[in-house]
Enzyme design. Sequence first.
Site, PDB file in Angstrom:
ATOM      1  N   ASP A  79      -8.670 -14.640   7.217  1.00 34.08           N
ATOM      2  CA  ASP A  79      -9.040 -13.660   6.192  1.00 34.08           C
ATOM      3  C   ASP A  79     -10.495 -13.229   6.410  1.00 34.08           C
ATOM      4  O   ASP A  79     -11.387 -14.070   6.597  1.00 34.08           O
ATOM      5  CB  ASP A  79      -8.882 -14.249   4.792  1.00 34.08           C
ATOM      6  CG  ASP A  79      -9.022 -13.198   3.712  1.00 34.08           C
ATOM      7  OD1 ASP A  79      -8.044 -12.477   3.464  1.00 34.08           O
ATOM      8  OD2 ASP A  79     -10.111 -13.100   3.111  1.00 34.08           O
ATOM      9  N   ILE A  80     -10.733 -11.908   6.383  1.00 32.22           N
ATOM     10  CA  ILE A  80     -12.096 -11.387   6.568  1.00 32.22           C
ATOM     11  C   ILE A  80     -12.901 -11.657   5.293  1.00 32.22           C
ATOM     12  O   ILE A  80     -12.473 -11.314   4.188  1.00 32.22           O
ATOM     13  CB  ILE A  80     -12.067  -9.887   6.870  1.00 32.22           C
ATOM     14  CG1 ILE A  80     -11.192  -9.609   8.099  1.00 32.22           C
ATOM     15  CG2 ILE A  80     -13.477  -9.352   7.093  1.00 32.22           C
ATOM     16  CD1 ILE A  80     -11.000  -8.133   8.392  1.00 32.22           C
TER      17      ILE A  80
ATOM     18  N   ASN B 295     -15.611  -2.050   2.038  1.00 32.86           N
ATOM     19  CA  ASN B 295     -14.981  -0.821   1.540  1.00 32.86           C
ATOM     20  C   ASN B 295     -15.822  -0.174   0.449  1.00 32.86           C
ATOM     21  O   ASN B 295     -15.999   1.055   0.417  1.00 32.86           O
ATOM     22  CB  ASN B 295     -13.583  -1.127   0.996  1.00 32.86           C
ATOM     23  CG  ASN B 295     -12.538  -1.247   2.091  1.00 32.86           C
ATOM     24  OD1 ASN B 295     -12.647  -0.621   3.135  1.00 32.86           O
ATOM     25  ND2 ASN B 295     -11.524  -2.060   1.853  1.00 32.86           N
TER      26      ASN B 295
ATOM     27  N   ASP C 105     -11.395   0.698   7.561  1.00 33.50           N
ATOM     28  CA  ASP C 105     -10.294   0.729   8.533  1.00 33.50           C
ATOM     29  C   ASP C 105     -10.796   0.431   9.943  1.00 33.50           C
ATOM     30  O   ASP C 105     -10.154  -0.296  10.713  1.00 33.50           O
ATOM     31  CB  ASP C 105      -9.601   2.093   8.513  1.00 33.50           C
ATOM     32  CG  ASP C 105      -8.724   2.285   7.283  1.00 33.50           C
ATOM     33  OD1 ASP C 105      -8.491   1.296   6.561  1.00 33.50           O
ATOM     34  OD2 ASP C 105      -8.287   3.426   7.041  1.00 33.50           O
TER      35      ASP C 105
ATOM     36  N   GLU D 202      -6.685  -7.487   4.418  1.00 33.83           N
ATOM     37  CA  GLU D 202      -7.630  -7.982   5.415  1.00 33.83           C
ATOM     38  C   GLU D 202      -7.246  -9.353   5.947  1.00 33.83           C
ATOM     39  O   GLU D 202      -8.074 -10.071   6.498  1.00 33.83           O
ATOM     40  CB  GLU D 202      -9.049  -8.036   4.832  1.00 33.83           C
ATOM     41  CG  GLU D 202      -9.241  -9.018   3.709  1.00 33.83           C
ATOM     42  CD  GLU D 202      -8.963  -8.428   2.321  1.00 33.83           C
ATOM     43  OE1 GLU D 202      -9.530  -8.951   1.353  1.00 33.83           O
ATOM     44  OE2 GLU D 202      -8.196  -7.452   2.220  1.00 33.83           O
TER      45      GLU D 202
END
Length: 260
Positions: A94-95, A102, A111, A137
């Site tokens: 997971d980022i 965003n 993106d 993500e």
Amino acid sequence: MISPQPPLALASGIERLQLSEALALLGDGVRAQLPDAHLHPIDYLQAIIDGLCNVSLRDPLTGATNRRHLMTALEGELDRVARSGDAALLLMVDIDHFKAVNDTYGHNIGDLALKHIALLLHQCVRPMDTLARYGGEEFAIVLPACQPAYGKNVADRIREMVANEPFAISPSQSLPMTVSIGGAYALQWIRSTSELWIERADQQLYHAKNLGRNRVCIEPQPDSTVTAEEKELLFSGLVAPGSAYPETTSIFQVTSSESD
């Protein structure tokens, strides 16, 4: 026996098929590489089918496989582990703080950041591994034939590569990014499902997040040996008085099931 259709008849039949939407899904790059429909009609149709299969199993943004393909890969690995006994590791990646990317830079930059992370993950996996975008993500990586002694090292290398390769927003601006990783093994002696395997890996991912992010947590492996006290409980009444218990008893001989 029905003789095969001659190429000319096949080509004529292709012209009557409604292929415009299928060809649009394939995109210009794939369409340009299709065989000639009149000279090689069967090859032409096969290439369209193969292209549509690929489209249906790929995430269009990152190029990683999608969740549908992931679930198929997990089922295959669970079956293989049950038959062969080889360990398989599932990593959920997971980022960290992706929402802030965003919110600060906009979804277009978000993106591009996702594509950047996916490219790095692609560089970390073997041809036999499966990299999938699980959602948002979060990515999943299935690592067949990954022994417990090496799983943590593999995950750490992935984490370090992301941390050491900032995302270039522009020629003059880079954005450092990190990932948190949770992992769980598919074990031969524990009955499982794809959903439970993902849940176990996700629990380790949440643990990594709670510990401060940019770290790896792998589910501890259960002890596969049985103590003398456990032997007494397991074999009480099954061993004749005066007989010695086996020197070692493997947990593979004990039927167990995994619960939520």
